[in-house]
Design a protein around this motif. Structure first.
Motif, PDB file in Angstrom:
ATOM      1  N   GLN A 131      35.370  28.372  39.036  1.00 29.72           N
ATOM      2  CA  GLN A 131      34.080  29.169  39.204  1.00 29.72           C
ATOM      3  C   GLN A 131      33.852  30.370  38.484  1.00 29.72           C
ATOM      4  OE1 GLN A 131      34.141  28.984  43.401  1.00 29.72           O
ATOM      5  NE2 GLN A 131      33.316  26.894  43.532  1.00 29.72           N
ATOM      6  N   GLN A 132      35.122  31.176  38.391  1.00 31.81           N
ATOM      7  CA  GLN A 132      35.111  32.167  37.841  1.00 31.81           C
ATOM      8  C   GLN A 132      34.818  32.442  36.179  1.00 31.81           C
ATOM      9  OE1 GLN A 132      38.758  34.057  39.378  1.00 31.81           O
ATOM     10  NE2 GLN A 132      37.615  36.047  38.698  1.00 31.81           N
TER      11      GLN A 132
ATOM     12  N   GLN B 120      38.886  38.594  32.450  1.00 34.81           N
ATOM     13  CA  GLN B 120      37.838  37.683  33.268  1.00 34.81           C
ATOM     14  C   GLN B 120      38.551  37.397  34.534  1.00 34.81           C
ATOM     15  OE1 GLN B 120      34.773  37.537  32.217  1.00 34.81           O
ATOM     16  NE2 GLN B 120      34.343  36.560  34.205  1.00 34.81           N
ATOM     17  N   ILE B 121      39.795  36.950  34.695  1.00 31.23           N
ATOM     18  CA  ILE B 121      40.274  36.467  35.996  1.00 31.23           C
ATOM     19  C   ILE B 121      40.309  37.694  36.692  1.00 31.23           C
ATOM     20  CG2 ILE B 121      42.083  35.392  37.047  1.00 31.23           C
ATOM     21  CD1 ILE B 121      39.948  33.709  35.780  1.00 31.23           C
TER      22      ILE B 121
ATOM     23  N   GLN C  33      38.412  27.714  42.172  1.00 33.16           N
ATOM     24  CA  GLN C  33      38.351  29.173  42.286  1.00 33.16           C
ATOM     25  C   GLN C  33      38.426  29.705  40.811  1.00 33.16           C
ATOM     26  OE1 GLN C  33      40.752  31.213  44.994  1.00 33.16           O
ATOM     27  NE2 GLN C  33      40.167  30.209  46.697  1.00 33.16           N
TER      28      GLN C  33
END
Length: 141
Positions: free
Chosen positions: A48-49, A83-84, A45
């Protein structure tokens, strides 16, 4: 300050990719999870980010894995945290408006700002360089 696991794992993965960038081949997901103890579904996950941000790419196949698309000196830990989705979270503080709560909120905001500044000043390349330096730990018998 408590760092969310998601941010910690994202920084570990990016640092791992930065450290392996000179090898010229993608880093397998399995290698990252084994080296750092990150649960694989969680790491997928996160990657992917990071891929959606344009910072990593993935290669399929037996020799596949993940690689950095950006130079490590272009990214700070704050960039990764934001970003996360956890970079601007401050300390708690509640909604009450007593003089004590306002004073404490001011301290939490100062601490949070100092925290963000420290993350902004720490480049991925700086950390990768530190990881490649020989350990100063010496053992004597």
């Amino acid at each position: 300050m408590q760092i969310p696991a998601r941010v910690h794992y994202a920084c570990l993965a990016m640092l791992d990719l930065a450290s392996q960038a000179g090898a010229g081949k993608p880093v397998a997901l399995r290698e990252i999870t084994q080296r750092h103890g990150i649960p694989q579904p969680f790491l997928v996950q996160i990657l992917q980010q990071l891929k959606a941000a344009g910072w990593v790419t993935s290669t399929r196949g037996a020799q596949g894995g993940y690689s950095l698309l950006v130079r490590p000196e272009q990214l700070s830990l704050l960039d990764i945290a934001q970003q996360i989705g956890c970079g601007d979270s401050g300390c708690g503080g509640g909604d009450d408006d007593t003089p004590e709560a306002r004073v404490l909120r001011g301290v939490w905001e100062q601490a949070s700002e100092a925290f963000r500044e420290a993350l902004a000043q720490t480049r991925l390349s700086d950390l990768a360089e530190r990881c490649s330096e020989p350990s100063e730990t010496m053992f004597y018998i």
